[in-house]
Enzyme design. Structure first.
Site, mmCIF file in Angstrom:
data_model
loop_
_atom_site.group_PDB
_atom_site.id
_atom_site.type_symbol
_atom_site.label_atom_id
_atom_site.label_comp_id
_atom_site.label_asym_id
_atom_site.label_seq_id
_atom_site.Cartn_x
_atom_site.Cartn_y
_atom_site.Cartn_z
ATOM 1 N N CYS A 11 -44.853 40.078 -120.687
ATOM 2 C CA CYS A 11 -43.754 39.223 -120.662
ATOM 3 C C CYS A 11 -42.859 39.612 -121.903
ATOM 4 O O CYS A 11 -43.482 39.843 -123.001
ATOM 5 C CB CYS A 11 -44.155 37.811 -121.064
ATOM 6 S SG CYS A 11 -45.146 36.951 -119.677
ATOM 7 N N CYS A 59 -34.612 43.351 -106.331
ATOM 8 C CA CYS A 59 -35.252 43.262 -107.505
ATOM 9 C C CYS A 59 -34.679 43.963 -108.603
ATOM 10 O O CYS A 59 -35.167 44.178 -109.518
ATOM 11 C CB CYS A 59 -36.594 43.412 -107.261
ATOM 12 S SG CYS A 59 -37.171 45.074 -106.468
ATOM 13 N N ASP A 66 -34.383 44.063 -97.603
ATOM 14 C CA ASP A 66 -35.138 43.458 -99.044
ATOM 15 C C ASP A 66 -35.865 44.907 -99.411
ATOM 16 O O ASP A 66 -36.994 45.035 -99.276
ATOM 17 C CB ASP A 66 -36.263 42.398 -98.565
ATOM 18 C CG ASP A 66 -36.920 41.965 -99.755
ATOM 19 O OD1 ASP A 66 -36.796 42.144 -100.870
ATOM 20 O OD2 ASP A 66 -38.147 41.353 -99.459
ATOM 21 N N ASP A 108 -39.625 55.426 -91.748
ATOM 22 C CA ASP A 108 -39.104 55.618 -93.199
ATOM 23 C C ASP A 108 -37.641 55.546 -93.244
ATOM 24 O O ASP A 108 -36.693 56.298 -92.857
ATOM 25 C CB ASP A 108 -39.579 57.190 -93.701
ATOM 26 C CG ASP A 108 -39.142 57.443 -94.906
ATOM 27 O OD1 ASP A 108 -38.494 56.589 -95.770
ATOM 28 O OD2 ASP A 108 -39.213 58.649 -95.726
HETATM 29 C C1 LIG Z 1 -39.553 44.243 -101.896
HETATM 30 S S1 LIG Z 1 -40.642 44.812 -100.653
HETATM 31 C C2 LIG Z 1 -40.400 43.380 -99.471
HETATM 32 C C3 LIG Z 1 -41.279 43.231 -98.329
HETATM 33 C C4 LIG Z 1 -40.915 41.815 -97.582
HETATM 34 N N1 LIG Z 1 -39.699 41.859 -97.182
HETATM 35 C C5 LIG Z 1 -41.646 40.661 -98.190
HETATM 36 O O1 LIG Z 1 -40.370 39.855 -98.479
HETATM 37 O O2 LIG Z 1 -42.789 40.616 -98.412
HETATM 38 C C6 LIG Z 1 -40.133 46.020 -100.068
HETATM 39 C C7 LIG Z 1 -40.748 46.774 -98.954
HETATM 40 O O3 LIG Z 1 -39.975 48.122 -98.452
HETATM 41 C C8 LIG Z 1 -41.180 49.020 -98.220
HETATM 42 N N2 LIG Z 1 -40.752 50.301 -98.153
HETATM 43 C C9 LIG Z 1 -40.751 51.057 -99.446
HETATM 44 N N3 LIG Z 1 -40.238 52.281 -99.148
HETATM 45 C C10 LIG Z 1 -39.828 52.396 -97.633
HETATM 46 C C11 LIG Z 1 -39.196 53.362 -97.063
HETATM 47 N N4 LIG Z 1 -38.847 54.661 -97.447
HETATM 48 N N5 LIG Z 1 -38.816 53.003 -95.646
HETATM 49 C C12 LIG Z 1 -39.152 51.755 -95.191
HETATM 50 N N6 LIG Z 1 -39.659 50.618 -95.747
HETATM 51 C C13 LIG Z 1 -40.233 51.085 -97.242
HETATM 52 C C14 LIG Z 1 -42.185 48.454 -98.968
HETATM 53 O O4 LIG Z 1 -43.502 48.728 -97.858
HETATM 54 C C15 LIG Z 1 -42.359 47.000 -98.845
HETATM 55 O O5 LIG Z 1 -42.843 46.330 -97.935
#
Ligand SMILES: C[S@@+](CC[C@H](N)C(=O)[O-])C[C@H]1O[C@@H](n2cnc3c(N)ncnc32)[C@H](O)[C@@H]1O
Length: 442
Positions: A82, A393, A366, A346
């Site tokens: 924090c 984020c 997201d 991907d």
């Molecule tokens: C912030 S999390 C959001 C997950 C979901 N929407 C939730 O609310 O729990 C970001 C997501 O992006 C996915 N991610 C990261 N790199 C990625 C990529 N190159 N292509 C597709 N998905 C990806 C991760 O596996 C993860 O599930």
């Protein structure tokens, strides 16, 4: 340098940097000051001097901000978990609002205002965390905690005020647990995952566990009513230590009568109550009806896709992680959802242009901190949703991507929400709602 090299000097702090440090300008130079707040005059002790900007920490406060509070945590100032506990909680939200609006403003999006704010209790909220473990004999042996600010050293924690209570009460016992293992210095991390139904700890280990190690972990799990797993080398699959066949962790989204199952190493949103409100707000904003088709990019476990499927005609969730996609399928099935499909892909790939998901009325984005720039052409060109919710984020990448969506005049930003997902940290979680312009006339 304002005074002699390295000597403390007075400075007036005018703002907070995106990582929560006070910013002061002294003799034309920018100083980032740990522990200082806007409006304060402080004696600053230099810690790092560079030509363009330097860093320091507060030695003494001369003029105190009215927003300064006594940080409740005994480790505040050292622990990197924090950085804003010394700032009154509503002022933390003002700071995050400012960071978000500034980022959007710099990207030429706006002027806009934060229309919605989601928050709950700022303590005991963390249901996901990764603790570091180090053997430091001169500090008494095994240390377990979060890394110190800007350092790989570990702050040993006997308690943590932001972590879920089911974990907090065992934190103080973790060093002695590990100290009794066959190779105490070969457990680099402990991952924590808290479900509504159980709490799990995953012990990463670099050497095979002995029978004695396994027995010790099993006794620890039984005594503290925890699920305990091991994970060799930090990236392999997890193995259950106790119980041998543990329940699947889950969390509820009661507004949608949905339960999401997850493994202790799966991605889940850190703050369970804020997540419930966030999902509710996103689905409400998207105004999904029975004719809508929803594309949920970066869908993870189906946190948004499955609630969306309660209202939509069909949903397609896409994520690169095959474990999450497989779990999303299971989650849809367990919740009696038959109109949601999930695909492993991907979304940063150079070949993305070859993918044609077809048209969707609604998009949920997201992405991780790096943003979603790579998919924006696809969205604008072929998916062409009438409405899009972007959950972010990182305000900097949201602003960049919002600029790309809006500059060509294809979309406009209509609502902006701030979610207090990570109280007392400098992390800013937000949601931006975009409408396709031809659909927003009038
Ligand atoms: C912030 S999390 C959001 C997950 C979901 N929407 C939730 O609310 O729990 C970001 C997501 O992006 C996915 N991610 C990261 N790199 C990625 C990529 N190159 N292509 C597709 N998905 C990806 C991760 O596996 C993860 O599930």
């Amino acid at each position: 340098m304002p005074t002699n090299q390295g000597a403390p000097f007075p400075a007036v702090v005018d703002s907070l940097s995106h990582d929560g440090r006070g910013v002061a300008r002294v003799e034309g130079k920018v100083w980032f000051v740990d522990g200082a707040l806007p409006g304060e005059t402080a004696i600053v002790r230099p810690t790092k001097t560079r030509r363009s900007f330097s860093s320091g920490r507060v030695d003494k406060i001369i003029v105190r901000s009215k927003n300064r509070v006594q940080a409740p945590c005994q480790y505040f100032g050292t622990c990197g978990g924090c950085v804003l506990q010394h700032l009154e909680h509503s002022a933390q939200l003002d700071f995050k609002r400012r960071i978000l609006l500034d980022a959007l403003g710099k990207a030429g999006v706006g002027p806009v205002e934060v229309t919605n704010l989601i928050g709950t209790t700022p303590w005991g909220y963390r249901r996901k965390a990764r603790l570091s473990v180090r053997l430091v004999p001169k500090k008494g042996g095994i240390l377990v905690g979060f890394n110190e600010r800007n350092s790989k050293r570990v702050t040993p924690l006997a308690e943590c005020l932001v972590i879920d209570a089911s974990v907090n009460f065992v934190l103080a016992t973790l060093p002695s647990l590990l100290q009794g293992m066959s190779t105490p210095d070969r457990f680099p991390q402990i991952e924590i995952a808290v479900g509504d139904n159980a709490t799990a700890l995953v012990f990463q280990h670099l050497e095979p566990l002995t029978t004695g190690d396994t027995y010790r972990l099993e006794q620890f799990a039984r005594k503290n009513n925890l699920l305990v797993y091991s994970q060799s080398s930090g990236s392999g699959p997890v193995e259950a230590i106790f119980p041998h066949e543990p329940v699947l962790l889950n969390y509820a989204l009661p507004e949608f009568s949905v339960s999401i199952g997850f493994s202790p190493i799966d991605f889940i949103q850190v703050n369970g109550l804020v997540n419930q409100a966030l999902v509710g707000m996103v689905i409400d904003w998207l105004d999904i009806g029975a004719t809508d088709s929803v594309l949920d990019l970066f869908c993870g476990l189906g946190n948004f896709s499955i609630p969306a499927a309660r209202w939509a005609k069909r949903v397609l969730g896409v994520d690169e992680n095959p474990n999450l996609i497989s779990r999303a399928h299971d989650n849809a099935h367990q919740n009696g959802i038959s109109n949601a499909g999930f695909e492993c892909r991907d979304l940063f790939s150079k070949d993305l242009a070859k993918w044609d998901p077809g048209q969707f009325s609604t998009v949920i984005l997201d992405p991780p901190r790096s943003g979603a720039l790579e998919v924006l052409n696809l969205i604008k060109g072929s998916v062409k949703p009438r409405i899009l919710a972007y959950i972010s984020c990182d305000p900097a990448t949201l602003a960049r991507d919002a600029g790309t969506l809006t500059k060509s005049g294809t979309y406009r930003l209509v609502k902006l929400g701030l979610a207090d997902m990570f109280p007392h940290t400098a992390h800013v979680e937000s949601v931006a709602l975009f409408h396709r312009c031809e659909d927003t006339v009038g």
